[in-house]
Design a protein around this motif. Structure first.
Motif, PDB file in Angstrom:
ATOM      1  N   SER A  41       0.829  -1.213   0.000  1.00 29.00           N
ATOM      2  CA  SER A  41       0.000   0.000   0.000  1.00 29.00           C
ATOM      3  C   SER A  41       0.859   1.256   0.000  1.00 29.00           C
ATOM      4  N   THR A  42       2.130   1.126   0.382  1.00 31.15           N
ATOM      5  CA  THR A  42       3.035   2.285   0.377  1.00 31.15           C
ATOM      6  C   THR A  42       3.204   2.838  -1.034  1.00 31.15           C
ATOM      7  N   TRP A  43       3.291   1.927  -2.021  1.00 31.69           N
ATOM      8  CA  TRP A  43       3.436   2.367  -3.406  1.00 31.69           C
ATOM      9  C   TRP A  43       2.190   3.119  -3.873  1.00 31.69           C
ATOM     10  N   TYR A  44       1.034   2.581  -3.504  1.00 35.18           N
ATOM     11  CA  TYR A  44      -0.218   3.248  -3.889  1.00 35.18           C
ATOM     12  C   TYR A  44      -0.316   4.622  -3.231  1.00 35.18           C
ATOM     13  N   ASN A  45      -0.018   4.693  -1.950  1.00 36.20           N
ATOM     14  CA  ASN A  45      -0.096   5.968  -1.228  1.00 36.20           C
ATOM     15  C   ASN A  45       0.908   6.980  -1.779  1.00 36.20           C
ATOM     16  N   SER A  46       2.088   6.509  -2.158  1.00 40.82           N
ATOM     17  CA  SER A  46       3.096   7.406  -2.732  1.00 40.82           C
ATOM     18  C   SER A  46       2.615   7.963  -4.067  1.00 40.82           C
ATOM     19  N   TRP A  47       2.048   7.074  -4.896  1.00 45.02           N
ATOM     20  CA  TRP A  47       1.503   7.528  -6.185  1.00 45.02           C
ATOM     21  C   TRP A  47       0.399   8.552  -5.961  1.00 45.02           C
ATOM     22  N   ARG A  48      -0.465   8.307  -4.988  1.00 39.59           N
ATOM     23  CA  ARG A  48      -1.587   9.211  -4.734  1.00 39.59           C
ATOM     24  C   ARG A  48      -1.102  10.585  -4.258  1.00 39.59           C
ATOM     25  N   ILE A  49      -0.076  10.610  -3.418  1.00 39.64           N
ATOM     26  CA  ILE A  49       0.483  11.881  -2.946  1.00 39.64           C
ATOM     27  C   ILE A  49       1.071  12.674  -4.125  1.00 39.64           C
ATOM     28  N   LEU A  50       1.785  11.975  -4.996  1.00 42.95           N
ATOM     29  CA  LEU A  50       2.348  12.641  -6.170  1.00 42.95           C
ATOM     30  C   LEU A  50       1.242  13.241  -7.042  1.00 42.95           C
ATOM     31  N   MET A  51       0.166  12.475  -7.253  1.00 40.63           N
ATOM     32  CA  MET A  51      -0.927  12.951  -8.101  1.00 40.63           C
ATOM     33  C   MET A  51      -1.716  14.078  -7.443  1.00 40.63           C
ATOM     34  N   LYS A  52      -1.776  14.099  -6.134  1.00 42.42           N
ATOM     35  CA  LYS A  52      -2.561  15.113  -5.436  1.00 42.42           C
ATOM     36  C   LYS A  52      -1.822  16.438  -5.315  1.00 42.42           C
ATOM     37  N   TRP A  53      -0.507  16.371  -5.140  1.00 45.69           N
ATOM     38  CA  TRP A  53       0.242  17.597  -4.860  1.00 45.69           C
ATOM     39  C   TRP A  53       1.309  17.904  -5.911  1.00 45.69           C
ATOM     40  N   VAL A  54       2.215  16.982  -6.144  1.00 42.43           N
ATOM     41  CA  VAL A  54       3.385  17.281  -6.970  1.00 42.43           C
ATOM     42  C   VAL A  54       3.008  17.511  -8.431  1.00 42.43           C
ATOM     43  N   VAL A  55       2.212  16.608  -8.986  1.00 36.45           N
ATOM     44  CA  VAL A  55       1.868  16.703 -10.406  1.00 36.45           C
ATOM     45  C   VAL A  55       1.072  17.973 -10.725  1.00 36.45           C
ATOM     46  N   PRO A  56       0.002  18.310  -9.985  1.00 36.23           N
ATOM     47  CA  PRO A  56      -0.731  19.539 -10.303  1.00 36.23           C
ATOM     48  C   PRO A  56       0.128  20.799 -10.209  1.00 36.23           C
ATOM     49  N   ILE A  57       0.965  20.898  -9.167  1.00 41.38           N
ATOM     50  CA  ILE A  57       1.830  22.071  -9.016  1.00 41.38           C
ATOM     51  C   ILE A  57       2.795  22.168 -10.193  1.00 41.38           C
ATOM     52  N   THR A  58       3.337  21.027 -10.597  1.00 44.88           N
ATOM     53  CA  THR A  58       4.255  20.991 -11.733  1.00 44.88           C
ATOM     54  C   THR A  58       3.569  21.437 -13.012  1.00 44.88           C
ATOM     55  N   ILE A  59       2.360  20.949 -13.241  1.00 44.17           N
ATOM     56  CA  ILE A  59       1.623  21.314 -14.455  1.00 44.17           C
ATOM     57  C   ILE A  59       1.364  22.813 -14.491  1.00 44.17           C
ATOM     58  N   VAL A  60       1.005  23.393 -13.369  1.00 44.08           N
ATOM     59  CA  VAL A  60       0.776  24.847 -13.303  1.00 44.08           C
ATOM     60  C   VAL A  60       2.055  25.600 -13.668  1.00 44.08           C
ATOM     61  N   LEU A  61       3.193  25.165 -13.117  1.00 46.80           N
ATOM     62  CA  LEU A  61       4.472  25.816 -13.406  1.00 46.80           C
ATOM     63  C   LEU A  61       4.820  25.718 -14.883  1.00 46.80           C
ATOM     64  N   VAL A  62       4.629  24.532 -15.449  1.00 41.66           N
ATOM     65  CA  VAL A  62       4.921  24.336 -16.865  1.00 41.66           C
ATOM     66  C   VAL A  62       4.005  25.198 -17.731  1.00 41.66           C
ATOM     67  N   PHE A  63       2.724  25.213 -17.382  1.00 42.21           N
ATOM     68  CA  PHE A  63       1.756  26.003 -18.150  1.00 42.21           C
ATOM     69  C   PHE A  63       2.128  27.485 -18.130  1.00 42.21           C
ATOM     70  N   LEU A  64       2.444  28.005 -16.948  1.00 42.64           N
ATOM     71  CA  LEU A  64       2.815  29.424 -16.833  1.00 42.64           C
ATOM     72  C   LEU A  64       4.083  29.715 -17.617  1.00 42.64           C
ATOM     73  N   SER A  65       5.003  28.751 -17.622  1.00 42.97           N
ATOM     74  CA  SER A  65       6.239  28.923 -18.400  1.00 42.97           C
ATOM     75  C   SER A  65       5.956  28.949 -19.893  1.00 42.97           C
ATOM     76  N   LEU A  66       5.088  28.047 -20.342  1.00 40.53           N
ATOM     77  CA  LEU A  66       4.781  27.923 -21.765  1.00 40.53           C
ATOM     78  C   LEU A  66       4.080  29.163 -22.321  1.00 40.53           C
ATOM     79  N   ILE A  67       3.255  29.803 -21.494  1.00 39.72           N
ATOM     80  CA  ILE A  67       2.550  30.993 -21.987  1.00 39.72           C
ATOM     81  C   ILE A  67       3.347  32.268 -21.737  1.00 39.72           C
ATOM     82  N   GLY A  68       4.614  32.103 -21.277  1.00 36.88           N
ATOM     83  CA  GLY A  68       5.495  33.246 -21.135  1.00 36.88           C
ATOM     84  C   GLY A  68       5.378  34.023 -19.844  1.00 36.88           C
ATOM     85  N   PHE A  69       4.749  33.437 -18.830  1.00 38.71           N
ATOM     86  CA  PHE A  69       4.541  34.149 -17.567  1.00 38.71           C
ATOM     87  C   PHE A  69       5.852  34.517 -16.880  1.00 38.71           C
ATOM     88  N   PHE A  70       6.865  33.633 -17.004  1.00 35.48           N
ATOM     89  CA  PHE A  70       8.145  33.879 -16.345  1.00 35.48           C
ATOM     90  C   PHE A  70       9.112  34.692 -17.193  1.00 35.48           C
TER      91      PHE A  70
END
Length: 449
Positions: free
Chosen positions: A418-447
Motif C-alpha cells: 500500500s506504500t506504493w499506492y499511497n506514494s503515487w496518490r500523494i504525487l498525483m494530489k500535490w506534486v503533479v498539479p503544481i508541476t503542471i501549473v508551473l509548466v503552463f505558466l512557463s509555456l505561456i510566457g509568464f516567467f
C-alpha cells in the motif's frame, strides 16, 4: 465486433504499443536539441528524475481510467462520472489529438519523402545544399501535401485493421527494428574520432549550466514525452486485460522512453562534437545538420537511411495512438464500422492538415496571432490544450473517480504494498498539479524569457 470488446493479445503487445505511442518526435527530435540548449548531462539527469515522479504517475492515472472504465476516452469519463461535465476531458483529448495529428502528419510526410530519397542515395550527393533541399521539400505544395497524404494513408491502413491485427502487429515489428537501428547508429556514433567530447557533454552533469528555464523545459518534457494529457493512453488501456499490472506496465513504458532518449543523445551528440558543430542546432538538426555530417562519414548513405527509417517508425507508432483515439470515439457505440470511420477520419485529418503543410510555402505569410498555421496549431496543442488536459486528468483521478476502483485497478496483477499506492496518490494530489501549473505558466510566457 464493437470497439470496447477488442483487447491486446498480450502484455508485451500493450507495452510495445504504449511505448510506441510515447516514443515519437518528442523523444528523438525535440529531446536532443532541448538537451543541447539546456546544458547536456545535467538536463538529462533532471529529465529522468521528473519523468519518474511526474510522467509515470500521470501515465498510471490514464491507464487506471481506461481499464477501470473499459471504454475509450470520451465514454470512459461518462461511465466513471455519469451525468457530469467530466466527459469534456475526453472531448478535449480527442480535439487535441485531431489538431496534433493534423500538423504532426506534415512532419511525418517530410520524413517519408526524406526516407524515400535516402534509400537510392539521392540525399547525399555531390553539390547538394541541405538547407535548400529542406526548403524545397517543405515549401513545395505538391511534395508537402503528397507526403502528408502518404503518412495519413499508412495510419489509416493500420488503424482500420483493429487493435491486434493493426496497432499491435505494427508495433511488434516496428519497435524492435527501431531499437536495433538505434543501437547500430549509437555504435557508429560513439566510435567516431572526437566522439568522447559529445559523450561527456551528454552524460557528465554540469549543473552550473542549469537555469530555471532549463528546469521548466525538463518538467515539460517529462510528461509531454509520454503521450499523456490527451487521454490517448486511456483509450489504449481500455483494451487491457485485468490480469496485467498497471504500475509495472507503466514503469516499463517509462524506462523504454528514457532508454530511447539516452540512445538519441548517444546517437547525435558524439556526431555533432566529432564534426565540430554546435549542440544547439535546433529543429533543423534532423533534416539539415545530420545529412551534412553523414555525408562526411564512411557508409554515410547507409547510416542516414537507417536514421531516417528509425525516425519514420517512431513518428508512425506515435501517430497511431492519435488516430486511434479519434476512431475509437466514433466507433464506441457499435453503430459504425472501424474501417469506415478510419477512412473518414483520415480524410478529415488530411484536409485539416493542408493549411499546416502549406505554411512553409504559399501560406507562409498568412499569420494567426503572428504565427503560421503550423506554428499556431502547435502552440495551441502543446502550450494550452496539453497542460489543461493533464491537469484535468490529475484532478479527476484524485477527486472524482471512485477511490476503491482506483485502488483496485492499481493493485490488480501485482503484489505491491500500500506504500506504493499511497506514494503515487500523494504525487498525483500535490506534486503533479503544481508541476503542471508551473509548466503552463512557463509555456505561456509568464516567467519571461
Amino acid at each position: 465486433m464493437t470497439q470496447e470488446k477488442q483487447q491486446w493479445s498480450s502484455k508485451l503487445g500493450f507495452i510495445l504499443s504504449s511505448a510506441g505511442a510515447a516514443i515519437g518526435l518528442g523523444a528523438i527530435w525535440k529531446f536532443p536539441y532541448v538537451t543541447g540548449m539546456s546544458g547536456g548531462g545535467a538536463f538529462f539527469l533532471i529529465f529522468v528524475i521528473f519523468t519518474l515522479i511526474i510522467g509515470l504517475p500521470l501515465l498510471i492515472s490514464e491507464f487506471i481510467i481506461g481499464r477501470g472504465s473499459g471504454k475509450e476516452a470520451i465514454s470512459a469519463y461518462k461511465v466513471l462520472a455519469p451525468g457530469s461535465p467530466w466527459k469534456w476531458v475526453g472531448r478535449i483529448g480527442v480535439l487535441g489529438c485531431f489538431l496534433l495529428l493534423s500538423f504532426y502528419s506534415v512532419v511525418g510526410g517530410w520524413i517519408i519523402i526524406y526516407s524515400g530519397l535516402s534509400i537510392p542515395g539521392k540525399i547525399i550527393e555531390e553539390g547538394t545544399k541541405y538547407p535548400d533541399l529542406f526548403g524545397l521539400i517543405t515549401s513545395s505544395p505538391l511534395i508537402s501535401i503528397g507526403g502528408l497524404a502518404l503518412f495519413i494513408l499508412i495510419n489509416v491502413f493500420v488503424i482500420s485493421n483493429g487493435i491486434q491485427n493493426g496497432i499491435e502487429k505494427a508495433n511488434k515489428y516496428m519497435m524492435p527494428i527501431l531499437f536495433i537501428f538505434f543501437i547500430v547508429l549509437v555504435v557508429r556514433s560513439v566510435t567516431l574520432d572526437g566522439a568522447l567530447e559529445g559523450i561527456r557533454f551528454f552524460l557528465n552533469p554540469d549543473f552550473s549550466k542549469i537555469t530555471g528555464e532549463a528546469v521548466l523545459y525538463a518538467l515539460g518534457q517529462s510528461f509531454f514525452s509520454l503521450a499523456v494529457g490527451f487521454s490517448c493512453m486511456v483509450t489504449y488501456s481500455s483494451y487491457l486485460k485485468k490480469d496485467v499490472s498497471i504500475p509495472a506496465s507503466a514503469t516499463s513504458v517509462v524506462w523504454m522512453n528514457i532508454f530511447v532518449s539516452l540512445l538519441a543523445g548517444l546517437a547525435i551528440f558524439p556526431v555533432v562534437f566529432a564534426f565540430g558543430l554546435e549542440p544547439t542546432e535546433g529543429p533543423g538538426l534532423l533534416f539539415i545538420v545530420l545529412p551534412t555530417v553523414f555525408s562526411q562519414m564512411p557508409l554515410g548513405q547507409l547510416f542516414l537511411c537507417l536514421f531516417l527509417i528509425l525516425f519514420l517508425f517512431a513518428t508512425l507508432t506515435s501517430s497511431f495512438s492519435l488516430l486511434e483515439i479519434i476512431v475509437a470515439a466514433f466507433t464506441s457505440n457499435g453503430k459504425h464500422s472501424r474501417n469506415k470511420v478510419s477512412w473518414i477520419s483520415g480524410l478529415i485529418v488530411f484536409l485539416a492538415g493542408i493549411p499546416a503543410a502549406l505554411s512553409f510555402g504559399p501560406l507562409k505569410n498568412s499569420k494567426l496571432f503572428d504565427k503560421t498555421v503550423f506554428d499556431a496549431t502547435d502552440y495551441l496543442v502543446s502550450n494550452i490544450l496539453l497542460p489543461i488536459g493533464s491537469m484535468l486528468i490529475a484532478l479527476f483521478i484524485i477527486y472524482r473517480m471512485d477511490r476503491s476502483l482506483v485502488k483496485q485497478e492499481f493493485s490488480l496483477g501485482n503484489s505491491l504494498s500500500s506504500t506504493w499506492y499511497n506514494s503515487w496518490r500523494i504525487l498525483m494530489k500535490w506534486v503533479v498539479p503544481i508541476t503542471i501549473v508551473l509548466v503552463f505558466l512557463s509555456l505561456i510566457g509568464f516567467f519571461g524569457n
